[in-house]
Design a protein around this motif. Structure first.
Motif, mmCIF file in Angstrom:
data_model
loop_
_atom_site.group_PDB
_atom_site.id
_atom_site.type_symbol
_atom_site.label_atom_id
_atom_site.label_comp_id
_atom_site.label_asym_id
_atom_site.label_seq_id
_atom_site.Cartn_x
_atom_site.Cartn_y
_atom_site.Cartn_z
ATOM 1 N N LEU A 86 14.626 -78.659 1.927
ATOM 2 C CA LEU A 86 14.034 -77.253 2.140
ATOM 3 C C LEU A 86 12.916 -76.809 1.153
ATOM 4 N N GLU A 105 9.896 -75.471 5.405
ATOM 5 C CA GLU A 105 9.897 -77.090 5.767
ATOM 6 C C GLU A 105 11.370 -77.560 5.391
ATOM 7 N N SER A 139 15.252 -78.741 6.848
ATOM 8 C CA SER A 139 16.300 -78.217 7.813
ATOM 9 C C SER A 139 17.448 -77.653 6.881
ATOM 10 N N LEU A 154 21.381 -77.214 8.112
ATOM 11 C CA LEU A 154 22.477 -77.285 9.215
ATOM 12 C C LEU A 154 23.526 -76.402 8.837
ATOM 13 N N ASP A 159 20.884 -76.086 13.332
ATOM 14 C CA ASP A 159 19.613 -75.951 12.388
ATOM 15 C C ASP A 159 19.223 -74.480 12.434
ATOM 16 N N LEU A 182 16.948 -72.881 11.039
ATOM 17 C CA LEU A 182 15.622 -72.705 10.900
ATOM 18 C C LEU A 182 15.075 -72.677 12.396
ATOM 19 N N ARG A 183 15.768 -73.278 13.105
ATOM 20 C CA ARG A 183 15.203 -73.547 14.472
ATOM 21 C C ARG A 183 15.949 -72.884 15.729
#
Ligand SMILES: Nc1ncnc2c1ncn2[C@@H]1O[C@H](COP(=O)(O)OP(=O)(O)OP(=O)(O)O)[C@@H](O)[C@H]1O
Ligand SMILES: [Mg+2]
Length: 291
Positions: free
Chosen positions: A11, A68, A70, A72, A77, A79-80
């Motif tokens: 990260l 940048e 991930s 989990l 994730d 961040l997504r």
């Protein structure tokens, strides 16, 4: 590891500032297993809160923050995923306890309403059932006479009791991951100990993974299974409490530990300090750089 609740991998986080983009978290990786307490220590400004706020995505999402790597949480994730999905996870799978309990509570709502709100938001239950779960949760956090507490307002409670209520709101939906960012800094030493014991107890009882953030090394050693030492946006060293405290490898960790005043010897006239000069820790390399 199969039972990792949290896995942070590589990260990095940037903030857009008037002086350009600044990297405040640099290639941070760690994981926390079910029922494990992971301590994150480091001096002020080292990036502990930015790391924790990245996990629960409480940093500005107006384009001024970039990530940048991930994060989990139970394999998702964070961040997504969309903000609405994130909202469903906050307070449900992931919960957070902040430093100042008064500002975490709403002064115009009763304790009962504030805990119940979390349950009604995330659980398909009616009001009567939510009330029952609220009483059970207040009982779980060691609140004496939980039924009476329902109608109390935050200003009627002591700091320690308020922090118990904040923890009750956090664990009301039995989160898999609890992030506690300096949860005891505003409390006196005795109450501090009670709150730390409570977090330990809840973690064991509910199998909660806990990210416990503090700059108090003794406290972290007391409560954690594993520890990471953060400095200037990076994790400089991580491992079991024993390995970090008894056999620190990095100059910065050794420096931090030598700053703890001795309990069983006379306190030296001049306490050890960690020099502010980054060059002293040349093995770290530059941690803040533009994108
Ligand atoms: N929204 C923001 N925009 C720009 N820089 C920020 C922002 N939030 C935090 N920072 C910077 O990120 C760095 C890390 O801050 P962070 O709050 O994570 O430190 P910390 O380790 O939690 O410190 P403390 O022990 O004082 O709570 C600091 O240099 C801070 O100024
Ligand atoms: Mg902080």
């Amino acid at each position: 590891m199969a039972n990792n609740v949290l896995e942070v991998k590589g990260l990095s986080s940037w903030f857009a500032t008037e002086n350009g983009d600044v990297k405040v978290i640099d290639d941070v990786s760690f994981s926390i297993a079910e029922g494990e307490i992971f301590g994150l220590v480091g001096e002020s400004g080292s990036g502990k809160s930015v790391t924790s706020r990245s996990i629960i995505r409480l940093l500005p999402e107006d384009g001024s923050t970039a990530y940048e790597g991930s994060i989990l949480v139970e394999g998702t994730d964070v961040l997504r995923i969309s903000e609405s999905r994130m909202r469903a996870m906050r307070g449900n799978e992931i919960a957070m306890v902040f430093q100042d309990p008064m500002s975490a509570l709403n002064p115009v709502y009763t304790i009962g309403d504030q805990i119940m709100e979390s349950i009604l938001t995330h659980r398909r239950v009616g009001k009567a059932q939510a009330r029952k779960l609220t009483i059970e949760t207040l009982d779980a956090v060691g609140y004496p006479s939980p039924e009476q507490a329902l109608s109390k307002y935050p200003h009627q409670l002591s700091g320690g009791m308020r922090q118990r209520v904040v923890i009750a709101i956090a664990v009301a939906c039995r989160p898999k991951l609890l992030i506690a960012d300096e949860p005891t800094t505003a409390l006196d030493v005795t109450t501090q100990k009670q709150i730390v014991d409570l977090i330990l107890d809840l973690s064991q009882r509910f199998g909660m993974a806990v990210l416990f953030i503090s700059h108090d090394l003794n406290l972290v050693a007391d409560i954690s299974n594993r520890v990471a030492v953060m400095y200037h946006g990076r994790i400089v060293e991580q491992g079991t409490v024993e390995s970090i405290f008894d056999h620190p490898q990095r100059a910065y960790t050794k420096g931090l530990i030598s700053c703890i005043p001795p309990l069983h010897r006379a306190v030296p006239e001049e306490l050890a300090t960690v020099p502010a000069n980054l060059d002293e820790f040349g093995d770290l390399g530059p941690a803040k750089e533009g994108r």
